[in-house]
Every structure is written in C-alpha cells, then in structure tokens.
Motif scaffolding. Structure first.
Motif, short mmCIF file in Angstrom:
data_model
loop_
_atom_site.label_atom_id
_atom_site.label_comp_id
_atom_site.label_asym_id
_atom_site.label_seq_id
_atom_site.Cartn_x
_atom_site.Cartn_y
_atom_site.Cartn_z
N VAL A 1 74.06 12.84 46.54
CA VAL A 1 73.12 13.95 46.61
C VAL A 1 71.75 13.46 46.15
N CYS A 2 70.70 13.95 46.79
CA CYS A 2 69.35 13.54 46.44
C CYS A 2 69.06 13.78 44.96
N ARG A 3 68.43 12.83 44.32
CA ARG A 3 68.11 12.94 42.91
C ARG A 3 67.12 14.07 42.62
N GLN A 4 66.41 14.52 43.64
CA GLN A 4 65.41 15.56 43.43
C GLN A 4 66.01 16.97 43.48
N TRP A 5 67.25 17.10 43.96
CA TRP A 5 67.85 18.42 44.09
C TRP A 5 68.25 18.95 42.71
N THR A 6 68.27 20.25 42.61
CA THR A 6 68.62 20.91 41.36
C THR A 6 69.96 20.42 40.81
N ALA A 7 70.92 20.21 41.71
CA ALA A 7 72.26 19.79 41.30
C ALA A 7 72.27 18.44 40.60
N ARG A 8 71.24 17.60 40.82
CA ARG A 8 71.14 16.31 40.13
C ARG A 8 70.20 16.40 38.93
N VAL A 9 69.10 17.12 39.08
CA VAL A 9 68.11 17.22 38.01
C VAL A 9 68.73 17.83 36.76
N VAL A 10 69.65 18.79 36.94
CA VAL A 10 70.22 19.49 35.79
C VAL A 10 70.93 18.54 34.83
N PHE A 11 71.42 17.41 35.32
CA PHE A 11 72.10 16.45 34.44
C PHE A 11 71.13 15.76 33.48
N THR A 12 69.85 15.79 33.80
CA THR A 12 68.86 15.09 32.96
C THR A 12 68.37 15.97 31.82
N THR B 1 71.22 26.85 28.75
CA THR B 1 70.29 27.76 29.40
C THR B 1 70.32 27.52 30.91
N PRO B 2 70.39 28.58 31.72
CA PRO B 2 70.39 28.39 33.18
C PRO B 2 69.16 27.62 33.63
N TYR B 3 69.34 26.71 34.57
CA TYR B 3 68.23 25.93 35.09
C TYR B 3 67.92 26.39 36.50
N TYR B 4 66.64 26.65 36.76
CA TYR B 4 66.19 27.11 38.08
C TYR B 4 65.17 26.12 38.61
N GLN B 5 65.18 25.95 39.94
CA GLN B 5 64.23 25.01 40.54
C GLN B 5 64.03 25.33 42.01
N TYR B 6 62.81 25.12 42.49
CA TYR B 6 62.49 25.14 43.92
C TYR B 6 62.50 23.69 44.41
N THR B 7 63.10 23.49 45.58
CA THR B 7 63.13 22.15 46.16
C THR B 7 62.67 22.22 47.61
N THR C 1 60.36 30.63 37.95
CA THR C 1 60.31 29.26 37.45
C THR C 1 59.17 28.47 38.10
N THR C 2 58.60 27.57 37.32
CA THR C 2 57.55 26.70 37.84
C THR C 2 58.10 25.31 38.18
N GLU C 3 59.40 25.11 37.96
CA GLU C 3 60.01 23.81 38.28
C GLU C 3 60.08 23.65 39.80
N ARG C 4 59.59 22.53 40.27
CA ARG C 4 59.58 22.30 41.72
C ARG C 4 59.66 20.81 41.99
N SER C 5 60.38 20.46 43.04
CA SER C 5 60.48 19.05 43.44
C SER C 5 60.47 18.97 44.96
N ALA C 6 60.34 17.76 45.44
CA ALA C 6 60.34 17.54 46.89
C ALA C 6 61.34 16.44 47.22
N SER C 7 62.14 16.69 48.24
CA SER C 7 63.15 15.73 48.67
C SER C 7 62.84 15.27 50.09
#
Length: 487
Positions: A357-368, A374-380, A420-426
């Motif tokens: 899975v892309c490192r930029q996706w929420t499912a990967r970022v949450v591990f960092t 706390t729930p983690y939210y992100q736009y990708t 949320t202001t968290e945002r990444s690009a894949s």
C-alpha cells in the motif's frame, strides 16, 4: 445463464439415471432390446440410445416405455439409480463425458454389462482420486487470489449488503427477545441454546481451530481462558452462523471464502443489528457526525467489527459509497472492499491481497504516529480522486494492523473528522511515489546491501490441503471423540 449439462435434458430429466432405470426394469423382465422396441414401436437401436443416456426422451415416449414395462411413469422418473452397479456406471459415464477426461485425452471405456464389476469400481475410484488431486493442486495462492477477486466483485455489486443474512439475524434476535442495543455474552449463549446447542469451554481445543461444533450431540466447544480474540462473542457467533446457514464441506477454496464471509457477516449483524444501527447512523448523518468509533461504542464491539458493519449499511441506508482496508504493519494489504472508485494496488491478475500500500495513504501513515488511541483522519489525493479516511491501529498475534474506512471527498461532509488539515498526495502506482528509494539513498546503498527477507510461510507453499484449509481434521475428530458424551 444456466446451461444444460450433457446428461440432463431440457426438461430437467437426468438421462443417464433414466436410461439405467429402463435397462434395469427391462432385464428384470427378461426383455431384449428388440422386445422393448417392438412394444413401443421403435427400433432396438433407438432403445439402446435411450438406455445409454444419449437421447432426450419425450414424455409421450416415456409413457409408452412405462406401459411396456408395466410400471407407473413415476417409477421411470425416479432420480436414484436402481442399483449400486448402476450408480457406478452413471458416475463413470459422467466422468467420461466431462472436461477432466477430455483435457487428459483419455479414451473412453464402454460402460456395459460386459465390464467386470471390479474393473468398473477401480475406474470410478481412479477418476475420483485424479479429481481430488486436481482440486488440491488448484488450492494454490493463485487460486486463492482468483477466488478473492471474484468474491470482492460480488460484494461490490451488491454494496456489501446481504439482505438474506440480515433477515437471519433479525429472526434469531427476535427469538430470544433481544431488546436492542449491545448483544451481551448471555444473549449470545441464549441464541446457542435456542438452536439446541450447549456450550463447553475446554483447554485442549485443537490448535488449528477457533471452535468445534459437535452436530451429533448439540455441543459447541470453545477455548477456556483468554484465547487472544478481540471479542469473545465472535467465535461463538460465527460457529452459530455456519450452522444456521447450513454450511457444508466447502467444494473449493472459493466456497470456503464465501462461507467465511457469510459467517462473519451474520455474526456482525447479530452484534450490531440492522434495526438499531441503521437509525443510529441515519441520525448521525443528519447531524453530520458519522463516526466508526461512535458505532463501536454504541454496540460495544471491536473497532474492526464496527468498520465492517459500517460498510454493510453505509450505501444501502445512507447512500454513501465507501471503502475499507486492513493493512499489516509491514505495509501489505490484508483485505479490502470498495464501491467508491478508489483504486487498490493489485497484481497483473487483479489480486490485491499481499500488495504493498502506498506510504502516503492513511492506512500507512497511521503507523508513524505516537498516539494510537486518538482517531486519525486524513485527505489523500490519488489517481482516482481525493478521499478522506479514518484509521486506527490494532494489535494481533500476527502483528499490528491498521483498519481504515474512507469515502470520496464529496461525501466527507457527513463525517466527524472532516475538519482535519492532514493531507497527502499519492502518485502510486508510479514507482517514484514510494516504491523506489530516493536517488541519493539508492546511489549509496544499492550495491552495498543484502537484506534477508522474512516472508510468511504461506507465500512459499500452496495452501494447506484438506476440506478446511489449515485445519487438522484428524485432530478435530480425535478431540470430538474425547469429549462426546457417552451413549
């Protein structure tokens, strides 16, 4: 579209069984082919074709045959073979007319009275063994990926909603007088008792099983103590679900997967009933505060169960397309579902299981993240559009997994966490997104390193053979023998 098998007429009559029954009745009356042909006004060769299952008979002809043999028409149309030898002849005939013999280019054997009984039985056993070996060989990782892809397509086609399973859950909950809300451990036991099962907690449950059901004595065996399940109700409810749904021995790996999905679905529908969850979610949507965490807390279930259940109900009841992912801490996709257009990583055959899975996706970022409570939210931003996603990490005996639920940007307005202001690009599947090392690192280490991989054993071998993959049936049978009540 349903096709007619080579041994079944368009009227649904099994011509092989019919033919053997006519031959059995004819020879029992010491009639020759010529005798029966003369009685019904047909040539002996036509009677022979009828007896060998090569001719599709009309009811008018069968009525003449029944009169000539002095039996009711219903006797000719019985679906069971008239004798054990006839049953073996039919089985061999079917095999010889099927794809297995055709693909092997095996010349057919004339199946008649001149074929000795021992030779007939040997041929039948031989073809059964060849079929068994082919089925085992088909249970490879490639077959598993194909079966997973087919099942995922079916789930997408019906928005991961199974009305018949919802009805089963509703009837069971009504039968025990469940008032709504969380399903207690006591209510779970009440469902088992309603179905005629007693519960037995043991210390020697076969290591390859979660539960064992003794259908003969109405017992369900469960592990004693804390077996490491995230919810103690789930294994019992899944065992109950398999019984309620009438699951039999899986015919193949695809059937095994289907049964597992159905059992998991029904178990979740019992823990989070549709009649209570749908209004709860609709009210949350109206107030623009949809949350998987709130669904989890309202029905006292694990987060993954709530996330799965949300995908069951979101499109049907809320009109929201959705996707679900479970990703291992190593970055590989464990299981997923989507009907919102998100593009999961896949191999050339379309399989997604085990793909990175892309490192930029929420499912990967949450591990960092240091905070995993706390729930983690992100736009990708992805190649297929912008998605909002919420994700949590959970631990298991196989390592940590992230469980994520996401929706297209157009539907985020209904969810808590949309601010949320968290945002990444894949840019995946472009290799330069995250699959290739940065040039400066590659230049330094490409020829100066040799990592030793730690692959799962399942990647190196075919799936375990047997009726239930991974289950030692001998161990199960010995266990049942030890614990069965004395007659």
């Amino acid at each position: 579209m349903t096709t007619t098998s080579p041994t079944t007429s368009s009227g649904g009559i099994d011509t092989l069984v019919l033919g053997r029954r006519i031959r059995h009745l004819r020879t029992a009356r010491n009639m020759t082919l010529d005798d029966l042909g003369a009685a019904i006004g047909r040539a002996a060769s036509q009677v022979s074709m009828l007896e060998n299952g090569h001719r599709e008979p009309k009811l008018s002809l069968l009525a003449l045959v029944a009169d000539a043999l002095e039996v009711p028409l219903a006797e000719l149309l019985r679906t069971d073979p008239p004798s054990r030898r006839a049953a073996m002849e039919i089985e061999l005939e079917r095999a010889q007319r099927g794809p297995l013999f055709a693909n092997l280019a095996v010349p057919p054997v004339k199946v008649g009275r001149s074929l000795p009984a021992d030779a007939l039985e040997a041929l039948v056993r031989l073809q059964n063994e060849v079929q068994r070996l082919l089925t085992e060989n088909a249970a490879t990782p490639e077959e598993a990926r194909r079966a997973n892809a087919e099942l995922r397509a079916r789930m997408r086609a019906q928005d991961n909603y199974f009305p018949e399973l919802e009805d089963h859950a509703r009837r069971l909950l009504t039968a025990i007088g469940h008032p709504g809300g969380p399903l207690s451990q006591r209510s779970t036991a009440d469902i088992a008792a309603h179905l005629g099962f007693s519960l037995h907690y043991v210390q020697d449950l076969p290591h390859s099983t979660r539960t064992v059901t003794d259908l003969a004595n109405g017992r369900i065996y469960l592990p004693q103590g804390n077996p490491g399940f995230s919810d103690g109700r789930s294994p019992l409810l899944q065992a109950i679900a398999s019984h309620v749904l009438g699951h039999a021995e899986p015919a193949d790996y695809g059937d095994f997967l289907r049964q597992r999905v159905e059992a998991n679905y029904l178990a979740a529908a019992l823990m989070i009933p549709e009649d209570g969850a749908a209004p709860f979610l609709q009210a949350a949507k109206n107030e623009r505060r949809l949350s998987v965490e709130d669904l989890r807390d309202a029905f006292a279930v694990p987060y993954e169960t709530a996330a799965h259940r949300f995908t069951n109900l979101a499109t049907r009841h809320l009109g929201i397309p959705v996707h679900f992912m479970k990703v291992h801490e190593g970055g590989t996709l464990h299981k997923a579902y989507e009907n919102d257009g998100v593009v999961f990583p896949s191999d050339p055959l379309g399989a997604i299981e085990g793909q990175p899975v892309c490192r930029q996706w929420t499912a990967r970022v949450v591990f960092t993240l240091a905070d995993r409570f706390t729930p983690y939210y992100q736009y990708t931003d992805t190649s297929s559009g912008t998605y909002w996603c919420t994700s949590r990490v959970q631990t298991s005996s196989q390592g940590a997994f992230s469980v994520s639920v996401g929706v297209p940007f157009a539907h985020v307005r209904w969810f808590r966490g949309r601010e949320t202001t968290e945002r990444s690009a894949s840019r995946c599947p472009e290799p330069t997104c995250c699959r290739e090392a940065p040039p400066e690192l590659a230049a330094r280490w490409a020829t100066q390193s040799w990592p030793s991989a730690r692959p799962h054993a399942s990647l190196l071998a075919a799936l375990p053979v047997g009726v239930f993959p991974g289950v030692d049936t001998t161990e199960v049978y010995r266990f049942l023998d030890r614990h069965a009540p004395e007659a």
